[in-house]
Design an enzyme around this catalytic site. Sequence first.
Site, PDB file in Angstrom:
ATOM      1  N   SER A  26       0.875  -1.175   0.000  1.00  0.00           N
ATOM      2  CA  SER A  26       0.000   0.000   0.000  1.00  0.00           C
ATOM      3  C   SER A  26       0.909   1.220   0.000  1.00  0.00           C
ATOM      4  O   SER A  26       1.570   1.493   1.003  1.00  0.00           O
ATOM      5  CB  SER A  26      -0.847   0.050   1.272  1.00  0.00           C
ATOM      6  OG  SER A  26      -1.485  -1.175   1.500  1.00  0.00           O
ATOM      7  N   LYS A  78      -7.247   1.660  -2.062  1.00  0.00           N
ATOM      8  CA  LYS A  78      -6.721   1.222  -0.762  1.00  0.00           C
ATOM      9  C   LYS A  78      -6.730   2.377   0.252  1.00  0.00           C
ATOM     10  O   LYS A  78      -7.045   2.180   1.427  1.00  0.00           O
ATOM     11  CB  LYS A  78      -5.298   0.667  -0.950  1.00  0.00           C
ATOM     12  CG  LYS A  78      -4.594   0.267   0.330  1.00  0.00           C
ATOM     13  CD  LYS A  78      -5.273  -0.898   1.063  1.00  0.00           C
ATOM     14  CE  LYS A  78      -4.565  -1.191   2.371  1.00  0.00           C
ATOM     15  NZ  LYS A  78      -5.190  -2.265   3.143  1.00  0.00           N
ATOM     16  N   LYS A 129       1.202   5.615   8.199  1.00  0.00           N
ATOM     17  CA  LYS A 129       1.750   5.739   6.845  1.00  0.00           C
ATOM     18  C   LYS A 129       0.619   5.868   5.818  1.00  0.00           C
ATOM     19  O   LYS A 129       0.647   6.721   4.944  1.00  0.00           O
ATOM     20  CB  LYS A 129       2.622   4.496   6.597  1.00  0.00           C
ATOM     21  CG  LYS A 129       3.172   4.300   5.207  1.00  0.00           C
ATOM     22  CD  LYS A 129       2.339   3.421   4.316  1.00  0.00           C
ATOM     23  CE  LYS A 129       2.150   2.000   4.783  1.00  0.00           C
ATOM     24  NZ  LYS A 129       1.437   1.151   3.837  1.00  0.00           N
TER      25      LYS A 129
HETATM   26  P1  NAD Z   1       6.024  -6.003   7.295  1.00  0.00           P
HETATM   27  O1  NAD Z   1       6.792  -4.841   7.819  1.00  0.00           O
HETATM   28  O2  NAD Z   1       5.628  -7.109   8.211  1.00  0.00           O
HETATM   29  O3  NAD Z   1       6.838  -6.690   6.066  1.00  0.00           O
HETATM   30  C1  NAD Z   1       7.591  -5.975   5.131  1.00  0.00           C
HETATM   31  C2  NAD Z   1       8.760  -6.848   4.693  1.00  0.00           C
HETATM   32  O4  NAD Z   1       9.495  -6.156   3.672  1.00  0.00           O
HETATM   33  C3  NAD Z   1       9.763  -7.125   5.823  1.00  0.00           C
HETATM   34  O5  NAD Z   1      10.002  -8.518   5.913  1.00  0.00           O
HETATM   35  C4  NAD Z   1      11.024  -6.338   5.405  1.00  0.00           C
HETATM   36  O6  NAD Z   1      12.226  -6.958   5.829  1.00  0.00           O
HETATM   37  C5  NAD Z   1      10.894  -6.352   3.890  1.00  0.00           C
HETATM   38  N1  NAD Z   1      11.610  -5.276   3.195  1.00  0.00           N
HETATM   39  C6  NAD Z   1      11.635  -3.940   3.478  1.00  0.00           C
HETATM   40  N2  NAD Z   1      12.364  -3.280   2.565  1.00  0.00           N
HETATM   41  C7  NAD Z   1      12.803  -4.211   1.680  1.00  0.00           C
HETATM   42  C8  NAD Z   1      13.584  -4.148   0.487  1.00  0.00           C
HETATM   43  N3  NAD Z   1      14.055  -2.967   0.018  1.00  0.00           N
HETATM   44  N4  NAD Z   1      13.849  -5.292  -0.180  1.00  0.00           N
HETATM   45  C9  NAD Z   1      13.376  -6.503   0.263  1.00  0.00           C
HETATM   46  N5  NAD Z   1      12.625  -6.619   1.382  1.00  0.00           N
HETATM   47  C10 NAD Z   1      12.338  -5.486   2.076  1.00  0.00           C
HETATM   48  O7  NAD Z   1       4.739  -5.366   6.591  1.00  0.00           O
HETATM   49  P2  NAD Z   1       3.345  -6.095   6.249  1.00  0.00           P
HETATM   50  O8  NAD Z   1       2.439  -5.999   7.435  1.00  0.00           O
HETATM   51  O9  NAD Z   1       3.611  -7.416   5.611  1.00  0.00           O
HETATM   52  O10 NAD Z   1       2.753  -5.072   5.162  1.00  0.00           O
HETATM   53  C11 NAD Z   1       3.235  -5.003   3.814  1.00  0.00           C
HETATM   54  C12 NAD Z   1       2.337  -4.042   3.043  1.00  0.00           C
HETATM   55  O11 NAD Z   1       0.998  -4.543   3.060  1.00  0.00           O
HETATM   56  C13 NAD Z   1       2.281  -2.624   3.640  1.00  0.00           C
HETATM   57  O12 NAD Z   1       2.215  -1.686   2.616  1.00  0.00           O
HETATM   58  C14 NAD Z   1       1.000  -2.651   4.442  1.00  0.00           C
HETATM   59  O13 NAD Z   1       0.453  -1.357   4.593  1.00  0.00           O
HETATM   60  C15 NAD Z   1       0.135  -3.557   3.595  1.00  0.00           C
HETATM   61  N6  NAD Z   1      -0.934  -4.268   4.315  1.00  0.00           N
HETATM   62  C16 NAD Z   1      -0.706  -4.843   5.519  1.00  0.00           C
HETATM   63  C17 NAD Z   1      -1.760  -5.492   6.179  1.00  0.00           C
HETATM   64  C18 NAD Z   1      -1.560  -6.124   7.537  1.00  0.00           C
HETATM   65  O14 NAD Z   1      -2.580  -6.463   8.160  1.00  0.00           O
HETATM   66  N7  NAD Z   1      -0.348  -6.307   8.018  1.00  0.00           N
HETATM   67  C19 NAD Z   1      -3.019  -5.564   5.582  1.00  0.00           C
HETATM   68  C20 NAD Z   1      -3.218  -5.014   4.333  1.00  0.00           C
HETATM   69  C21 NAD Z   1      -2.158  -4.358   3.690  1.00  0.00           C
END
Ligand code: NAD
Length: 296
Positions: free
Chosen positions: A96, A171, A239
Amino acid sequence: MARIGFIGLGIMGKPMAKRLLQAGYEVVCYDIDPEPVRELVAAGASEGRSSKDVAGRSDVVITMLPNSPNVEQAVLGQDGVLAGAGAGTILVDMSSIDPTITKSIAARLAEKGIVMLDAPVSGGEPRAVDGTLSIMVGGPQEAFDLVRDILLTMGASAVLVGETGSGNVAKLANQIMVGLNIAAMSEAMVLAAKSGVDPERVYRAIRGGLAGSAVLDAKIPMILQGDFKPGFRIELHIKDLANALAAAHDVGAPLPLTSQVMEIMHALKAQGKARDDHGGIVQFYEGLAGVKVRKA
Ligand code: NAD
């Protein structure tokens, strides 16, 4: 079957990549954190050395990263997707992020014949595990048609909303509704608790009526247990609301209630609760009234 690259194996990305493996796709994955990569390799994926390496070994690359700067780094950076992908590759960014950044990344990729779809999701970790996410997509119809089956391995629905960036606009709208919903139910449940009425019974009494919602059913059981383990962290919702306010002000759409909920989230962040689940918004109201919304 398309070879799929998966970059970003966090709370959401890890179960989503596992769904693809279970469906029989060949998956090569990468994360800056080696731990989830090891877990995916144990589940049958191949290990990528960088985003560039992943892109060079895939027909479709999926990114699931926290925010716009992470996606810019993983896609446009020195060892990024752009450096490794050939013409005809489809990048599906399921993070997102700010829709303006989506459009600028897509334009850079187009110069090399790489098509980008923005395909953020709603539903959180439980639905990522079940493969029942709601997926909102922006970009060209032909590319959407090519990856539709892949998306439906992770989601119960995948809707093409419009051109590039539209998925992220959808979103942001979703995140405004979810954030304001959690704030509203928190305010209401604190009233119940402070009045000496059992919040769990209030929930049971109203959940079938007009105030019932998916948000209410997902968050109230956690709140009643005082369980604020994420799920979706307050810092990620900050964010999203920051992106929503910026995008809305760009097009001249004021967001008065969103601004207020944003300040509530910042108050919680200042109290060290940025990594709590966004259901933890209730703690702001509990602090104001000096009462807790818990199971009797
Ligand atoms: P998270 O922080 O748990 O996971 C992000 C992952 O990306 C981490 O493992 C991190 O090490 C990795 N990362 C960061 N920079 C990187 C790079 N340059 N190269 C490779 N890996 C990298 O986040 P999440 O909760 O999985 O959320 C991911 C996205 O999904 C976000 O945009 C969030 O807003 C969206 N989202 C999350 C949820 C939720 O419930 N957690 C629900 C809907 C949408």
